[in-house]
Design a protein around this motif. Structure first.
Motif, PDB file in Angstrom:
ATOM      1  N   VAL A  94       0.832  -1.204   0.000  1.00  0.00           N
ATOM      2  CA  VAL A  94       0.000   0.000   0.000  1.00  0.00           C
ATOM      3  C   VAL A  94       0.866   1.253   0.000  1.00  0.00           C
ATOM      4  N   GLY A  95       2.037   1.159   0.657  1.00  0.00           N
ATOM      5  CA  GLY A  95       2.910   2.310   0.793  1.00  0.00           C
ATOM      6  C   GLY A  95       2.605   3.093   2.052  1.00  0.00           C
ATOM      7  N   VAL A  96       3.294   4.184   2.259  1.00  0.00           N
ATOM      8  CA  VAL A  96       3.130   5.013   3.451  1.00  0.00           C
ATOM      9  C   VAL A  96       1.873   5.867   3.293  1.00  0.00           C
ATOM     10  N   THR A  97       0.986   5.778   4.279  1.00  0.00           N
ATOM     11  CA  THR A  97      -0.260   6.543   4.260  1.00  0.00           C
ATOM     12  C   THR A  97      -0.157   7.724   5.222  1.00  0.00           C
ATOM     13  N   GLU A  98      -1.149   8.607   5.164  1.00  0.00           N
ATOM     14  CA  GLU A  98      -1.177   9.728   6.094  1.00  0.00           C
ATOM     15  C   GLU A  98      -1.276   9.241   7.539  1.00  0.00           C
ATOM     16  N   ALA A  99      -2.036   8.156   7.763  1.00  0.00           N
ATOM     17  CA  ALA A  99      -2.126   7.599   9.116  1.00  0.00           C
ATOM     18  C   ALA A  99      -0.771   7.105   9.589  1.00  0.00           C
ATOM     19  N   ASP A 100       0.006   6.486   8.688  1.00  0.00           N
ATOM     20  CA  ASP A 100       1.354   6.034   9.052  1.00  0.00           C
ATOM     21  C   ASP A 100       2.222   7.214   9.470  1.00  0.00           C
ATOM     22  N   ARG A 101       2.137   8.301   8.735  1.00  0.00           N
ATOM     23  CA  ARG A 101       2.951   9.478   9.069  1.00  0.00           C
ATOM     24  C   ARG A 101       2.542  10.050  10.429  1.00  0.00           C
ATOM     25  N   GLY A 102       1.237  10.064  10.700  1.00  0.00           N
ATOM     26  CA  GLY A 102       0.781  10.574  11.997  1.00  0.00           C
ATOM     27  C   GLY A 102       1.252   9.710  13.153  1.00  0.00           C
ATOM     28  N   PHE A 103       1.191   8.394  12.983  1.00  0.00           N
ATOM     29  CA  PHE A 103       1.614   7.496  14.054  1.00  0.00           C
ATOM     30  C   PHE A 103       3.132   7.526  14.231  1.00  0.00           C
ATOM     31  N   ASN A 119       6.261  -4.593   5.735  1.00  0.00           N
ATOM     32  CA  ASN A 119       5.753  -5.967   5.625  1.00  0.00           C
ATOM     33  C   ASN A 119       5.084  -6.191   4.266  1.00  0.00           C
ATOM     34  N   LYS A 120       4.865  -7.454   3.936  1.00  0.00           N
ATOM     35  CA  LYS A 120       4.285  -7.876   2.649  1.00  0.00           C
ATOM     36  C   LYS A 120       5.147  -7.382   1.500  1.00  0.00           C
ATOM     37  N   ALA A 121       6.481  -7.451   1.714  1.00  0.00           N
ATOM     38  CA  ALA A 121       7.428  -6.907   0.741  1.00  0.00           C
ATOM     39  C   ALA A 121       7.974  -7.969  -0.199  1.00  0.00           C
ATOM     40  N   GLU A 122       7.401  -9.177  -0.157  1.00  0.00           N
ATOM     41  CA  GLU A 122       7.893 -10.213  -1.065  1.00  0.00           C
ATOM     42  C   GLU A 122       7.549  -9.850  -2.514  1.00  0.00           C
ATOM     43  N   GLY A 123       8.471 -10.108  -3.420  1.00  0.00           N
ATOM     44  CA  GLY A 123       8.249  -9.803  -4.836  1.00  0.00           C
ATOM     45  C   GLY A 123       8.428  -8.327  -5.139  1.00  0.00           C
ATOM     46  N   LYS A 124       8.150  -7.980  -6.385  1.00  0.00           N
ATOM     47  CA  LYS A 124       8.345  -6.591  -6.830  1.00  0.00           C
ATOM     48  C   LYS A 124       7.243  -5.659  -6.337  1.00  0.00           C
ATOM     49  N   ALA A 125       6.088  -6.228  -5.960  1.00  0.00           N
ATOM     50  CA  ALA A 125       4.953  -5.380  -5.577  1.00  0.00           C
ATOM     51  C   ALA A 125       5.244  -4.554  -4.339  1.00  0.00           C
ATOM     52  N   GLY A 126       6.170  -5.004  -3.486  1.00  0.00           N
ATOM     53  CA  GLY A 126       6.443  -4.292  -2.243  1.00  0.00           C
ATOM     54  C   GLY A 126       7.660  -3.399  -2.283  1.00  0.00           C
ATOM     55  N   GLU A 127       8.369  -3.335  -3.405  1.00  0.00           N
ATOM     56  CA  GLU A 127       9.612  -2.554  -3.457  1.00  0.00           C
ATOM     57  C   GLU A 127       9.349  -1.056  -3.283  1.00  0.00           C
ATOM     58  N   ALA A 128       8.315  -0.574  -3.948  1.00  0.00           N
ATOM     59  CA  ALA A 128       8.031   0.874  -3.867  1.00  0.00           C
ATOM     60  C   ALA A 128       7.682   1.280  -2.441  1.00  0.00           C
ATOM     61  N   GLY A 129       6.868   0.455  -1.767  1.00  0.00           N
ATOM     62  CA  GLY A 129       6.501   0.764  -0.387  1.00  0.00           C
ATOM     63  C   GLY A 129       7.691   0.704   0.548  1.00  0.00           C
ATOM     64  N   PHE A 130       8.635  -0.181   0.277  1.00  0.00           N
ATOM     65  CA  PHE A 130       9.836  -0.276   1.107  1.00  0.00           C
ATOM     66  C   PHE A 130      10.642   1.020   1.030  1.00  0.00           C
ATOM     67  N   TYR A 131      10.830   1.544  -0.186  1.00  0.00           N
ATOM     68  CA  TYR A 131      11.599   2.784  -0.326  1.00  0.00           C
ATOM     69  C   TYR A 131      10.813   3.979   0.222  1.00  0.00           C
ATOM     70  N   ASP A 132       9.476   3.930   0.136  1.00  0.00           N
ATOM     71  CA  ASP A 132       8.661   5.011   0.716  1.00  0.00           C
ATOM     72  C   ASP A 132       8.856   5.104   2.228  1.00  0.00           C
ATOM     73  N   ALA A 133       9.152   3.991   2.881  1.00  0.00           N
ATOM     74  CA  ALA A 133       9.268   3.955   4.336  1.00  0.00           C
ATOM     75  C   ALA A 133      10.430   4.799   4.847  1.00  0.00           C
ATOM     76  N   PHE A 134      11.398   5.112   3.988  1.00  0.00           N
ATOM     77  CA  PHE A 134      12.524   5.955   4.424  1.00  0.00           C
ATOM     78  C   PHE A 134      12.036   7.355   4.799  1.00  0.00           C
ATOM     79  N   GLN A 135      10.952   7.820   4.153  1.00  0.00           N
ATOM     80  CA  GLN A 135      10.493   9.185   4.393  1.00  0.00           C
ATOM     81  C   GLN A 135       9.882   9.365   5.775  1.00  0.00           C
TER      82      GLN A 135
END
Length: 479
Positions: A94-103, A119-135
């Motif tokens: 899903v990537g980083v949401t506004e709720a994630d940023r607030g928490f 989490n749920k980072a297996e395969g290519k579908a989770g790569e973008a969300g993994f890099y978003d988590a740095f923010q």
């Protein structure tokens, strides 16, 4: 004190799945429906050589009022305060949401030690969300799949320095402590060994409120809504010098009314808690006592062989206490004859009334459940019972009860050797069980009586020994 690790995050990001993987058991309920977990659940966890305590929490909701979501959020925030570190989990797909940023901002303000889990980072579908988590600004995230176990090695590398630093800080110089002499095992109950208790009952009977009152803190989620508890949550405490492990279970409704998959999982979890408990505390609402479902739950506990204590809760609401107490005891004896003599305690989870009596009833029921009677006393008792009330003679054949012994405890189980076991009537077996309960002071506890054919089992040994000696005495024949 063990290193505590809390898993936090939005609903349905996989917290309970990771909790189960770290614990190595399916302790927490897992479902695709968001918001399954509501209470805090603690358990011992491990990754390779690392040992720690992990806390599963409810999904962080954007609510601060007294609603159910608001109470769940406060309980999660309390888990963050209790923990030495937090795993802040996001859904990488899903990537980083506004709720994630607030928490993330809340965790940063509280000064918590945080490891971000994509989490749920297996395969290519989770790569973008993994890099978003740095923010999120909480350091390098760990790319992980709780479902498949990928990335656990990276989590190990991040946790190891934290746990080692915690263990180093916990080490203290040894002191001379006088522990006294060991007097040996004085009985089956040890103050340091927790007594396993399952608290069961219908929804909204006040089970969680009662446990919170025993603990002296709001450890479990409570409220006016029925069916708040879903998982069987265990808490351990020292209650006036005796260790207890108490399992809070989901309310059990009639089977026909249980339709949703999640509720079926909750009830199954509660039934499993009953099977592993030593004492079952059946909590009954004084405003509607001994409902058909109460009787079914009590019968279940008896069939599972658990010691049973009945706690009539919300006693503070009753005005005519004397007549009501007499009415309750009469109904208990009439509706649950299989638990005749079991403790019935009047309590209030709201005010704490009757908790001392509840503790005493639990200890008494546990002691009876563990009671062992010597074979000599049993056979002396059996001879007296048979002499006073001989068993019937079906088809003119007299039944002989030759020998009796206790096979096991927990619950007390006995074996009677009879000449024609299949012909011993059920009524006479019930007569023997009631006599055991009466004469050996075992009120309320389930008693198992098994009837076997044959003579005294030791007589065969005597005959074989005599035959063996006779063979040795015979003169050898010369060829």
């Amino acid at each position: 004190m063990s290193f505590k690790l809390a898993i936090v995050g939005r609903p349905n990001v996989g917290k309970s799945t990771l909790f189960n993987r770290l614990v190595g058991k399916r302790l927490a309920l897992v479902d695709d429906q968001p918001g399954v977990t509501r209470d805090l659940r603690e358990a011992a966890a491990r990754i390779a050589d690392l040992r720690f305590t992990v806390i599963d929490t409810a999904g962080l909701e954007d609510a601060t009022d007294d609603s159910l979501q608001g109470r769940m959020r406060r309980l999660t925030e309390r888990a963050v305060e209790m923990a030495d570190a937090c795993l802040f989990m996001i859904d990488a797909r899903v990537g980083v949401t506004e709720a994630d940023r607030g928490f993330a901002e809340i965790l940063r303000r509280q000064g918590a030690t945080v490891i971000v889990i994509a989490n749920k980072a297996e395969g290519k579908a989770g790569e973008a969300g993994f890099y978003d988590a740095f923010q999120l600004g909480l350091g390098e995230p760990v790319q992980l799949s709780a479902e498949h176990g990928e990335g656990v090695t990276d989590l190990y590398s991040r946790l190891r320095p934290l746990i080692e630093a915690h263990e180093a800080a916990e080490e203290a110089p040894e002191t001379d402590i006088d522990v006294g002499e060991d007097d040996g095992d004085e009985g089956t109950r040890r103050p340091d060994k927790p007594i396993q208790i399952a608290v069961v009952g219908r929804p909204n009977a006040g089970k969680s409120t009662l446990i919170n009152r025993i603990l002296g803190e709001d450890r479990l989620l409570t409220g006016p809504e029925a069916g708040i508890t879903r998982d069987s949550i265990s808490v351990q405490l020292d209650w006036d010098g005796q260790a207890f492990r108490i399992f809070d279970t989901a309310g059990m409704r009639k089977k026909a009314r249980v339709q949703e998959k999640l509720e079926k999982l909750s009830v199954s979890d509660g039934l499993r808690a009953v099977k592993f408990a030593e004492v079952v505390v059946l909590v009954i609402d004084v405003t509607s006592p001994f409902d058909q479902q109460d009787l079914r739950i009590a019968d279940l506990a008896e069939r599972e062989g658990r010691a049973v204590v009945v706690a009539v809760n919300k006693w503070d609401l009753e005005t005519d206490k004397s007549d009501k107490a007499r009415e309750l005891r009469e109904a208990f004896g009439r509706l649950l004859p299989q638990l005749s003599g079991a403790p019935l305690v009047l309590v209030s989870g709201l005010t704490g009334a009757g908790l001392d009596k509840l503790r005493a009833a639990i200890l008494s029921a546990h002691d009876v459940w563990n009671r062992r009677i010597t074979t000599a006393k049993l056979n002396q008792w059996l001879a007296g019972e048979v002499s006073a009330h001989p068993p019937p003679a079906p088809s003119g054949r007299r039944l002989k009860l030759r020998y009796m012994t206790q096979a096991k405890t927990r619950p007390p189980s006995f074996v009677v050797f009879c000449s024609i076991p299949d012909e011993l009537p059920t009524a006479y077996r019930r007569f023997l069980v009631n006599g055991l309960r009466r004469d050996f002071d075992m009120p309320g506890t389930p008693i198992r009586l098994f009837v076997r054919g044959g003579d005294n089992p030791y007589e065969g040994k005597k005959k074989r020994l005599a035959t063996s000696l006779d063979k040795h005495k015979r003169p050898k024949q010369r060829g």
